[in-house]
Motif scaffolding. Structure first.
Motif: not given
Ligand SMILES: Cc1cc2nc3c(=O)[nH]c(=O)nc-3n(C[C@H](O)[C@H](O)[C@H](O)COP(=O)(O)OP(=O)(O)OC[C@H]3O[C@@H](n4cnc5c(N)ncnc54)[C@H](O)[C@@H]3O)c2cc1C
Length: 297
Positions: A152-156, A177-182
């Motif tokens: 939620a803070e934008g950290r990966l 958070g959001v799953i951006a890449r797998v």
């Protein structure tokens, strides 16, 4: 809204019925369609600073959205984040918005086996990873090596897949958070054989499940050693309807929108189905479909 990479793609008041496979759902206050991992990070950081609630949307194939819509921001990866990268040794990296059927076909074309069972699931890699979607004995968590989540803070965060507890329709992700890449690791396969298996499984699916209908797939999870569809059928719910919401004649666990079903009709049918199974078998069915919005209002 401007990010470092330029203006982000956003829409106000889009009807979520156009973004869900069941075709039900009111307006999203705001929808954003990020184009890169960096944009996802910037957007989440900004939304947190502004105190706005954020939801994540894939293909909307496991969702029932309230007709009154949802407040805050809906971050949708399907439109612009479906890139894939193939490397030597069966390594495949897919962005969270990659559709599973496309993923499986491109893997097969690249001579890779292990995702053909997932080819008939009409969801995204991110949506599937978030609940360990699976079919025909294969779960997506089994073929993943790592998962990248933006919090939620934008950290990966990059999580090693074997440290994530995967179970039936569950992924115990330690970061929200959001799953951006797998990152996936697949086995070598002969394309013709991989496609043949995919075809067999898709034919099996067509024979046992409604095809080409507006639905969110399974309504309830299968209880241990049972099938939710069988229980609903035994409880007389096959073909039951509330308005335009119907439990399929072909597979009672599939709820179908036969026309202009409302979220209230779909929910009434779900509640009825659960109640009938409880009375008949003493089993409390758990929802597989996710609900968005103020259904209690
Ligand atoms: C015809 C049909 C057949 C189906 N068959 C199967 C099947 O065989 N097996 C099976 O497991 N499922 C099946 N499903 C259900 C559905 O396709 C899967 O659950 C799929 O994984 C949902 O992905 P999605 O991208 O559509 O997620 P959505 O419906 O968009 O979202 C579902 C949930 O995932 C979250 N989410 C979405 N994207 C992300 C992301 N990038 N990061 C974090 N969270 C996210 C959402 O916030 C929401 O809580 C079927 C559905 C249909 C309509």
């Amino acid at each position: 809204m401007a990010g470092r990479t330029g203006k982000v793609e956003e829409v106000y008041g889009a009807k979520l019925r156009d973004f869900t496979t069941i075709g039900i759902g009111g307006a999203a206050e705001r929808m954003i369609f990020p184009r890169s991992l960096q944009e996802v990070q910037e957007i989440l950081k900004m939304e947190r600073e502004e105190g706005r609630e954020v939801r994540f949307l894939g293909a909307g194939s496991n969702l029932l959205v309230y007709d009154g819509g949802v407040r805050g921001t809906v971050l949708c990866l399907k439109k612009n984040m479906g890139k894939m990268l193939f490397s030597a040794g069966g390594s495949v990296v897919a962005e969270g918005g990659t559709m599973l059927p496309r993923f499986a076909v491109l893997c097969a074309l690249s001579g890779l086996s292990g995702s053909e069972e997932l080819a008939g699931i009409p969801g995204t890699v991110g949506g599937a990873m978030s609940m360990n979607a699976g079919a025909y004995g294969r779960f997506i968590g089994e073929i993943a090596e790592w998962v990248e989540i933006v919090d939620a803070e934008g950290r990966l965060h990059r999580l090693v897949a074997h440290n994530i507890g995967f179970a039936y329709r569950e992924a115990a992700l330690p970061v929200r958070g959001v799953i951006a890449r797998v990152g996936f690791r697949l086995a070598p396969g002969v394309p013709d054989e991989v496609f043949a298996r995919m075809k067999t499984l898709n034919e099996k699916r067509r024979a046992t499940q409604p095809w080409g209908e507006r639905t969110f797939g399974s309504t309830f999870r299968n209880p241990p050693n049972e099938k939710a569809g069988r229980l609903l059928e035994q409880a007389g719910m096959k073909g039951a309807r509330e308005g335009d919401a119907l439990f399929s004649e072909k597979h009672a666990n599939f709820l179908i929108n036969t026309g202009r079903a409302t979220s209230a009709e779909a929910l009434r049918l779900i509640v009825r189905g659960r109640e009938q199974v409880r009375v008949m078998a003493g089993i409390d069915l758990a929802l597989e479909v996710k609900l968005w919005g103020d259904f209690d209002a």
